[in-house]
Design an enzyme around this catalytic site. Structure first.
Site, PDB file in Angstrom:
ATOM      1  N   GLU A   1      -2.337 -15.076   1.092  1.00  0.00           N
ATOM      2  CA  GLU A   1      -2.780 -14.328   2.271  1.00  0.00           C
ATOM      3  C   GLU A   1      -4.238 -14.635   2.574  1.00  0.00           C
ATOM      4  OE1 GLU A   1      -3.187  -9.735   3.888  1.00  0.00           O
ATOM      5  OE2 GLU A   1      -3.400 -10.167   1.754  1.00  0.00           O
TER       6      GLU A   1
ATOM      7  N   SER B   1       0.822  -1.211   0.000  1.00  0.00           N
ATOM      8  CA  SER B   1       0.000   0.000   0.000  1.00  0.00           C
ATOM      9  C   SER B   1       0.859   1.264   0.000  1.00  0.00           C
ATOM     10  CB  SER B   1      -0.912   0.024   1.232  1.00  0.00           C
ATOM     11  OG  SER B   1      -1.815  -1.059   1.208  1.00  0.00           O
TER      12      SER B   1
END
Length: 389
Positions: free
Chosen positions: A241, A126
């Site tokens: 994930e 991010s």
């Protein structure tokens, strides 16, 4: 799906229960919840006992077991409220990505210390200004001889203040469409030019961080895949994930539900048990049902994983359901205390346990994919709906 343990799974569960009874058995973690060094030592104990990397190939330090054994491990850890391995990003994201994309040298260098907890990893995806649009990242890496020179900023990086390495998505070719210009590097967090600034949450913990890269020099061979493969490599990371996160999340939710049940059975200041109130009993039962439905959804996803060997997009639904369930559950626990829930410090009920987790739960619908993004993934990749305009 057969919900009964196979003979081999039953033996594994019995051995694990015995080991946990001897080595954990509800002991307090030295230094409390925030003692990362104590968590690292506990992770080393789990590794020494053979309970880390259960599904990894034996050649890379794992035991080569079916994902069902990992599910059993998480269920049993939840049953005794034992903390997990502190290197969750390494185990669930960096490690599987290195196994899939790494060279033999990279696998030999990084996988064992990742498993035993001596090296901690963080994720650099991010960025400020790009939100959940990973392909819009602007952190750059320019090749200079045998080194990449990295400049830019990442944010919301869990455990970066404790990490030794970072899996970093960078832009190496700004002249091509945004998805095609990305690459994926392994970056030493102790390298000159790396600056970590912890972001203190409403709980007071610095769990998330900003990372700044100022002319950071990274060896050329620290790339996973080829230049321009960054998007594909990152999708491998995210599939693992969310694909392997389900059982960990449902185990965590089960732990919290068990704590909630214990809470409502205890008499309040007025001598009455919250569990004697039918409205509270109904609310607790609803959370227990939600937890069970999440477990069985995980089993359905596990069946698909066993058949294909690749985590699917269904994990996004589990993460979405868990995040909202955990927020409801912690809010319900706070409501049980009534006005007493506003007390802080040493006088806080349950030593502030529920106050802490109610505050922490606010991040559940943002981290590991916002609820809005997850609903898009479910709509497009699970339900097959057309993309919105």
């Amino acid at each position: 799906m057969d919900f009964h343990d196979t003979p081999e799974e039953a033996v594994f569960r019995t051995e694990l229960r015995s080991w946990l009874s001897e080595h954990w058995s509800g002991r307090p973690l030295e230094g409390g919840r925030g003692d990362f060094d104590a968590l690292r030592r506990w992770g080393g104990e789990l590794y020494d006992a053979g309970y880390v990397g259960l599904t990894w190939p034996a050649a890379y330090g794992g035991r080569g077991l079916s994902p069902t054994f990992q599910a059993i491990f998480l269920e049993e850890m939840s049953r005794v409220n034992a903390p997990g391995h502190p290197g969750v990003i390494g185990l669930n994201m960096a490690g599987p990505t290195i196994i899939a994309w790494g060279t033999d040298e990279q696998k030999q260098r990084y996988l064992k210390p990742l498993l035993d907890g001596t090296e901690i990893w963080c994720q650099g995806f991010s960025e400020p200004g790009s939100g959940s649009d990973l392909a819009a990242g602007r952190t750059s890496a320019v090749l200079d001889g045998d080194q990449w020179v990295v400049n830019g900023q990442k944010v919301w990086s869990s455990y970066a203040h404790k990490a030794d390495f970072c899996i970093l998505v960078v832009r190496t070719d700004p002249s091509v469409p945004k998805h095609a210009g990305l690459s994926y590097l392994i970056v030493d967090m102790h390298a000159p030019g790396v600056t970590v600034r912890p972001l203190h949450q409403i709980t007071g913990d610095p769990e998330f961080n900003e990372i700044f890269f100022d002319d950071v020099r990274v060896p050329r061979d620290s790339i996973l895949g080829e230049p321009g493969d960054g998007w594909k490599v990152a999708m491998t990371t995210l599939l693992h994930e969310r694909g392997t996160l389900g059982f960990a999340l449902s185990a965590e939710l089960e732990r919290m539900v068990n704590q909630l049940i214990a809470l409502v059975k205890q008499p309040g200041p007025d001598g009455r048990r919250p569990a004697d109130d039918p409205v509270i009993r109904d609310a607790v039962a609803s959370e227990w049902i939600e937890m069970q439905s999440l477990r069985f959804t995980n089993y359905r996803s596990l069946t698909a994983l066993l058949e294909t060997g690749i985590p699917g997009p269904e994990g996004s639904g589990v993460k979405l359901a868990w995040s909202e369930a955990n927020q409801r559950l912690t809010s319900l626990a706070q409501s049980v205390f009534g006005l007493h829930a506003q007390v802080t410090g040493d006088e806080a009920p349950w030593n502030g346990f529920w106050q802490y987790w109610q505050l922490r739960s606010r991040g559940n619908t943002i981290e590991a994919g916002t609820s809005e993004i997850l609903r898009n993934i479910i709509a497009e990749r699970v339900l097959g709906l057309p993309k919105g305009r």
